[in-house]
Design a protein around this motif. Structure first.
Motif, mmCIF file in Angstrom:
data_model
loop_
_atom_site.group_PDB
_atom_site.id
_atom_site.type_symbol
_atom_site.label_atom_id
_atom_site.label_comp_id
_atom_site.label_asym_id
_atom_site.label_seq_id
_atom_site.Cartn_x
_atom_site.Cartn_y
_atom_site.Cartn_z
ATOM 1 N N ARG A 191 0.836 -1.194 0.000
ATOM 2 C CA ARG A 191 0.000 0.000 0.000
ATOM 3 C C ARG A 191 0.875 1.249 0.000
ATOM 4 O O ARG A 191 1.942 1.277 0.617
ATOM 5 C CB ARG A 191 -0.922 0.014 1.225
ATOM 6 N N LEU A 192 0.391 2.273 -0.667
ATOM 7 C CA LEU A 192 1.023 3.589 -0.631
ATOM 8 C C LEU A 192 -0.037 4.579 -0.178
ATOM 9 O O LEU A 192 -1.052 4.771 -0.857
ATOM 10 C CB LEU A 192 1.564 3.982 -2.004
ATOM 11 N N SER A 193 0.174 5.213 0.975
ATOM 12 C CA SER A 193 -0.794 6.150 1.548
ATOM 13 C C SER A 193 -0.234 7.567 1.496
ATOM 14 O O SER A 193 0.890 7.815 1.954
ATOM 15 C CB SER A 193 -1.108 5.772 3.003
ATOM 16 N N LEU A 194 -1.019 8.484 0.955
ATOM 17 C CA LEU A 194 -0.596 9.874 0.789
ATOM 18 C C LEU A 194 -1.743 10.805 1.165
ATOM 19 O O LEU A 194 -2.862 10.637 0.670
ATOM 20 C CB LEU A 194 -0.172 10.142 -0.658
ATOM 21 N N GLN A 195 -1.464 11.779 2.011
ATOM 22 C CA GLN A 195 -2.502 12.730 2.396
ATOM 23 C C GLN A 195 -2.696 13.753 1.282
ATOM 24 O O GLN A 195 -1.740 14.397 0.843
ATOM 25 C CB GLN A 195 -2.135 13.442 3.700
ATOM 26 N N VAL A 196 -3.943 13.916 0.843
ATOM 27 C CA VAL A 196 -4.235 14.847 -0.256
ATOM 28 C C VAL A 196 -4.974 16.097 0.223
ATOM 29 O O VAL A 196 -5.018 17.105 -0.481
ATOM 30 C CB VAL A 196 -5.051 14.143 -1.370
ATOM 31 N N GLU A 197 -5.604 16.034 1.392
ATOM 32 C CA GLU A 197 -6.306 17.184 1.967
ATOM 33 C C GLU A 197 -5.985 17.259 3.456
ATOM 34 O O GLU A 197 -5.848 16.219 4.111
ATOM 35 C CB GLU A 197 -7.823 17.050 1.771
ATOM 36 N N TYR A 241 -7.152 13.823 -9.642
ATOM 37 C CA TYR A 241 -8.172 12.817 -9.322
ATOM 38 C C TYR A 241 -8.848 13.129 -7.982
ATOM 39 O O TYR A 241 -10.073 13.076 -7.863
ATOM 40 C CB TYR A 241 -7.509 11.435 -9.278
ATOM 41 N N ALA A 242 -8.052 13.477 -6.971
ATOM 42 C CA ALA A 242 -8.605 13.763 -5.653
ATOM 43 C C ALA A 242 -9.473 15.017 -5.656
ATOM 44 O O ALA A 242 -10.435 15.120 -4.872
ATOM 45 C CB ALA A 242 -7.473 13.909 -4.631
ATOM 46 N N THR A 243 -9.162 15.972 -6.522
ATOM 47 C CA THR A 243 -10.016 17.159 -6.653
ATOM 48 C C THR A 243 -11.403 16.764 -7.134
ATOM 49 O O THR A 243 -12.414 17.314 -6.674
ATOM 50 C CB THR A 243 -9.374 18.157 -7.644
ATOM 51 N N LYS A 244 -11.459 15.795 -8.027
ATOM 52 C CA LYS A 244 -12.747 15.313 -8.543
ATOM 53 C C LYS A 244 -13.522 14.528 -7.477
ATOM 54 O O LYS A 244 -14.740 14.682 -7.343
ATOM 55 C CB LYS A 244 -12.513 14.433 -9.769
ATOM 56 N N THR A 245 -12.819 13.674 -6.733
ATOM 57 C CA THR A 245 -13.527 12.877 -5.728
ATOM 58 C C THR A 245 -14.039 13.745 -4.585
ATOM 59 O O THR A 245 -15.051 13.415 -3.952
ATOM 60 C CB THR A 245 -12.633 11.754 -5.162
ATOM 61 N N LYS A 246 -13.383 14.858 -4.317
ATOM 62 C CA LYS A 246 -13.864 15.770 -3.270
ATOM 63 C C LYS A 246 -15.215 16.347 -3.651
ATOM 64 O O LYS A 246 -16.104 16.517 -2.798
ATOM 65 C CB LYS A 246 -12.844 16.889 -3.041
ATOM 66 N N LEU A 278 -7.085 10.964 2.900
ATOM 67 C CA LEU A 278 -5.924 10.110 2.646
ATOM 68 C C LEU A 278 -6.183 9.254 1.424
ATOM 69 O O LEU A 278 -7.197 8.546 1.351
ATOM 70 C CB LEU A 278 -5.652 9.214 3.860
ATOM 71 N N ALA A 279 -5.274 9.334 0.452
ATOM 72 C CA ALA A 279 -5.346 8.452 -0.711
ATOM 73 C C ALA A 279 -4.527 7.206 -0.416
ATOM 74 O O ALA A 279 -3.402 7.297 0.077
ATOM 75 C CB ALA A 279 -4.807 9.152 -1.945
ATOM 76 N N ARG A 280 -5.100 6.054 -0.704
ATOM 77 C CA ARG A 280 -4.355 4.806 -0.509
ATOM 78 C C ARG A 280 -4.381 4.002 -1.805
ATOM 79 O O ARG A 280 -5.437 3.547 -2.247
ATOM 80 C CB ARG A 280 -4.943 3.977 0.631
ATOM 81 N N LEU A 281 -3.212 3.847 -2.386
ATOM 82 C CA LEU A 281 -3.054 3.018 -3.575
ATOM 83 C C LEU A 281 -2.733 1.607 -3.091
ATOM 84 O O LEU A 281 -1.829 1.425 -2.270
ATOM 85 C CB LEU A 281 -1.927 3.560 -4.450
ATOM 86 N N GLY A 282 -3.471 0.629 -3.585
ATOM 87 C CA GLY A 282 -3.284 -0.737 -3.110
ATOM 88 C C GLY A 282 -2.943 -1.704 -4.220
ATOM 89 O O GLY A 282 -3.472 -1.608 -5.338
ATOM 90 N N TYR A 283 -2.032 -2.621 -3.925
ATOM 91 C CA TYR A 283 -1.656 -3.661 -4.869
ATOM 92 C C TYR A 283 -1.746 -5.012 -4.182
ATOM 93 O O TYR A 283 -1.156 -5.225 -3.109
ATOM 94 C CB TYR A 283 -0.232 -3.440 -5.392
ATOM 95 N N TYR A 284 -2.498 -5.934 -4.794
ATOM 96 C CA TYR A 284 -2.699 -7.274 -4.249
ATOM 97 C C TYR A 284 -2.221 -8.280 -5.287
ATOM 98 O O TYR A 284 -2.917 -8.539 -6.276
ATOM 99 C CB TYR A 284 -4.187 -7.511 -3.940
ATOM 100 N N PRO A 285 -1.018 -8.835 -5.123
ATOM 101 C CA PRO A 285 -0.489 -9.769 -6.121
ATOM 102 C C PRO A 285 -1.257 -11.085 -6.096
ATOM 103 O O PRO A 285 -1.959 -11.399 -5.124
ATOM 104 C CB PRO A 285 0.960 -9.977 -5.677
ATOM 105 N N PRO A 286 -1.157 -11.869 -7.173
ATOM 106 C CA PRO A 286 -1.775 -13.198 -7.158
ATOM 107 C C PRO A 286 -1.265 -14.005 -5.969
ATOM 108 O O PRO A 286 -0.105 -13.868 -5.562
ATOM 109 C CB PRO A 286 -1.321 -13.818 -8.489
ATOM 110 N N CYS A 287 -2.135 -14.838 -5.409
ATOM 111 C CA CYS A 287 -1.779 -15.624 -4.225
ATOM 112 C C CYS A 287 -2.033 -17.103 -4.490
ATOM 113 O O CYS A 287 -3.127 -17.475 -4.938
ATOM 114 C CB CYS A 287 -2.606 -15.154 -3.021
#
Length: 351
Positions: free
Chosen positions: A138-144, A168-173, A205-214
């Motif tokens: 995960r990558l977490s970044l504060q946008v507001e 993107y975050a401007t649009k989701t707000k 907080l924006a959180r980019l998530g990556y879930y590899p095959p398991c």
């Protein structure tokens, strides 16, 4: 003594296959068999926010109310975010997670390898106080708010990540405020009641998530069952890989998104403010044996100085307050402490 300890280790390896033991959930907590799809309503935000000349807005509002009362989740279309921007957001996320480990670790959310901070990169390859690890990065970044952004923690590779995420975050707000106003209208409150309680100082907080095959999806979670602690979450998932599940009446259901739709769910601060009429749902992420999963979530909270309490307009003799008052920053401190113990802080506030 070393020889006596060897057989259990071999049994664990045999049981888990290619999954390291630290990821394996206790038997009673492992993902269950295939879940039924959740019939989550799809809301047309364009119709919801338009003048109600043909009854379309009222129809969408009724669907939204039903979703909030039953699932706590709903899907939105016609939300105003261009498909090209959504593609760009997902592409920069993918590019970041494809970086070499040493590049990603430059933005680690651990200080000195020990002290945790909210922003930064997190890989579940790290030890975790006796709890099974999540099969994810995960990558977490504060946008507001804008002045609180830690741009030193925003990756340089890919170079376009910063600009794309901010746009993107401007649009989701905008979507956040539209939903908050719709919820207030549904509950018969002043349209700006929730927007004003959130305030412009609220963290996002924006959180980019990556879930590899398991190789063993039956043994691990991409993200363990949890409740969101803020006000509202807006989620974008790549394609139709799936993985998200929501709990209702003791049963887990698959949440299947459609291309270029957004998934939105209520979080606990909002549950307090709406006096439990719209509850925050438990949810989790399961893994896939063949496909990777990418997601972008924006977690919207309330101002740290806001006193969370049930809206007075929702209370009367027949509908008393269900939660005690608590300042947002005290609530968040309580959430983190209880989460480590597998408990919900909101339960301690119930009257």
């Amino acid at each position: 003594m070393e020889n006596e300890a060897s057989p259990p280790e071999l049994i664990v390896q045999e049981l888990t296959g290619d999954v390291p033991a630290q990821y394996v959930m206790p038997l009673q907590d492992r993902p269950s068999a295939a879940a039924a799809p959740a019939p989550i309503p799809v809301i047309d935000l364009g119709r919801l926010s338009s003048p109600d000349t043909d009854g379309g807005a009222a129809e969408e509002a009724a669907k939204l109310r039903s979703a909030l009362e039953t699932w706590g989740f709903f899907m939105v279309t016609n939300h105003g975010i261009e498909s090209s921007l959504m593609d760009a957001m997902m592409n920069v996320s993918k590019e970041f997670f494809q970086n070499p480990p040493e590049e990603k670790q430059k933005y680690s959310n651990l200080l000195d390898g020990k002290r945790f901070r909210l922003q930064g990169y997190r890989s579940e390859m790290l030890k975790s106080e006796g709890r099974a690890l999540d099969w994810s990065e995960r990558l977490s970044l504060q946008v507001e708010p804008e002045e609180a952004r830690r741009l030193d923690l925003w990756p340089n590779h890919p170079e376009s990540l910063r600009d794309v995420l901010i746009k993107y975050a401007t649009k989701t707000k905008i979507i956040r405020d539209l939903i908050l106003r719709a919820m207030a209208n549904i509950l018969g409150l002043d349209e700006d009641y929730f927007v004003n309680r959130i305030t412009t100082k609220a963290k996002a907080l924006a959180r980019l998530g990556y879930y590899p095959p398991c190789p063993r999806p039956d043994l691990v979670f991409g993200f363990k069952p949890h409740y969101d602690g803020g006000a509202l979450t807006i989620l974008f998932v790549e394609g139709q890989v799936g993985g998200l599940q929501v709990l209702r009446d003791g049963k887990w259901y698959d949440v299947i998104s459609k291309p270029y739709t957004l998934l939105i769910n209520i979080a606990e601060c909002m549950e307090i403010m709406n006096n439990g009429i719209f509850p925050s749902p438990a949810h989790r992420v399961v893994t896939n044996m063949d496909k990777e999963r990418l997601s972008v979530a924006i977690f919207y909270g309330a101002d740290e100085e806001t006193v969370l309490e049930p809206a007075p307009g929702l209370l009367d003799e027949k509908r008393p307050a269900r939660y005690m008052k608590v300042k947002t920053k005290d609530y968040h401190n309580g959430v983190f402490g209880h989460f480590r113990q597998g408990k919900r802080f909101i339960d301690t506030l119930k009257i």
